[in-house]
Design a protein around this motif. Structure first.
Motif, short mmCIF file in Angstrom:
data_model
loop_
_atom_site.label_atom_id
_atom_site.label_comp_id
_atom_site.label_asym_id
_atom_site.label_seq_id
_atom_site.Cartn_x
_atom_site.Cartn_y
_atom_site.Cartn_z
N GLY A 73 -6.81 3.58 -0.80
CA GLY A 73 -7.72 2.74 0.11
C GLY A 73 -6.99 1.67 0.33
N ALA A 74 -6.07 1.20 0.25
CA ALA A 74 -5.45 0.05 0.16
C ALA A 74 -4.84 1.40 1.77
CB ALA A 74 -4.92 -0.17 -1.32
N ALA A 88 0.41 -1.06 -0.25
CA ALA A 88 -0.37 0.21 -0.68
C ALA A 88 1.06 0.98 -0.14
CB ALA A 88 -1.19 0.28 1.37
N GLY A 89 2.11 1.83 0.59
CA GLY A 89 3.01 2.19 0.88
C GLY A 89 3.72 2.73 -0.52
N LEU A 90 3.88 1.75 -1.41
CA LEU A 90 5.04 1.91 -2.70
C LEU A 90 3.38 2.28 -3.75
CD1 LEU A 90 6.80 -1.55 -3.31
CD2 LEU A 90 7.38 1.10 -3.23
N ALA A 91 2.58 2.06 -3.22
CA ALA A 91 0.66 2.20 -4.43
C ALA A 91 0.37 4.02 -4.59
CB ALA A 91 -0.15 1.36 -4.29
N VAL A 92 0.80 4.08 -3.09
CA VAL A 92 0.29 5.58 -2.48
C VAL A 92 1.32 6.02 -3.03
CG1 VAL A 92 -0.14 7.37 -0.42
CG2 VAL A 92 -0.90 5.12 -0.23
N LEU A 93 3.33 6.17 -2.70
CA LEU A 93 4.02 6.97 -3.50
C LEU A 93 3.88 7.18 -4.67
CD1 LEU A 93 6.86 5.99 -0.93
CD2 LEU A 93 5.57 8.30 -0.86
N LEU A 94 3.34 5.77 -5.84
CA LEU A 94 3.19 6.07 -7.09
C LEU A 94 2.53 6.57 -7.59
CD1 LEU A 94 4.89 2.43 -7.84
CD2 LEU A 94 6.12 4.42 -7.81
#
Length: 143
Positions: free
Chosen positions: A94-95, A81-87
Motif C-alpha cells: 500500500g505504501a 516503501a521499497g524497503l518495506a516491500v522487499l522485507l
C-alpha cells in the motif's frame, strides 16, 4: 517406488517459504531505484542547478528549491516503501502504491522543467504501481 527429490515434493499446509516473489522483487527494486533518483533530483533542485529549465507560463510553477524539497521528500518515501516491500511488510504494498502514485503525479507536473528526466521516471513509477497492484490482486489467489 522412487522417492521424489526434495525440490519436487509438494508442500502441504506449509506457508510459502519464498516471501518475495518476482513481482514484489521487481517492485521493491524499482522503488529502491526511483527513490534515490528522486533524492538526487531533489538535491539538484535545492542547489538550483542550471540543468533545470524554468518555465514562465506553467500552471504548476514552483521555485526550484520547492521542487527540490518535493522530490527529496518523495524520494525518501519511495525508499522506505521499497524497503518495506522487499522485507515483505504488510503495509509495504500500500505504501509503495501510494508513494509511486504520488511520484507519478509529481513527475507529470515536473515535465516542463526537465522532460528527459520526468518522462522515464513516470514510466518507472507506472510500472511500480502496476506490479504492486497486480501482486495485490493475485495475492489471495495462491491456493
Amino acid at each position: 517406488m522412487t522417492a521424489m527429490p526434495d525440490s519436487n515434493r509438494p508442500r502441504h499446509g506449509a506457508p510459502d517459504s519464498e516471501k518475495v516473489n518476482g513481482a514484489s522483487l521487481f517492485a521493491g527494486a524499482a522503488l529502491m531505484l526511483s527513490g534515490p533518483l528522486s533524492i538526487l533530483m531533489g538535491a539538484a533542485g535545492i542547489a538550483q542547478d542550471t540543468l533545470l529549465a524554468v518555465s514562465s507560463h506553467y500552471a504548476y510553477r514552483f521555485d526550484l528549491t520547492t521542487w527540490g524539497v518535493i522530490h527529496l521528500v518523495i524520494g525518501v518515501g519511495l525508499v522506505v516503501a521499497g524497503l518495506a516491500v522487499l522485507l515483505d511488510k504488510s503495509w509495504g504494498r500500500g505504501a509503495g502504491v501510494a508513494a509511486a502514485g504520488i511520484s507519478l503525479i509529481t513527475q507529470f507536473m515536473f515535465v516542463p522543467y526537465y522532460p528527459a528526466w520526468a518522462i522515464p521516471m513516470m514510466a518507472l513509477d507506472l510500472m511500480i504501481v502496476f506490479a504492486l497492484t497486480r501482486l495485490q490482486i493475485g495475492a489471495g489467489d495462491s491456493h
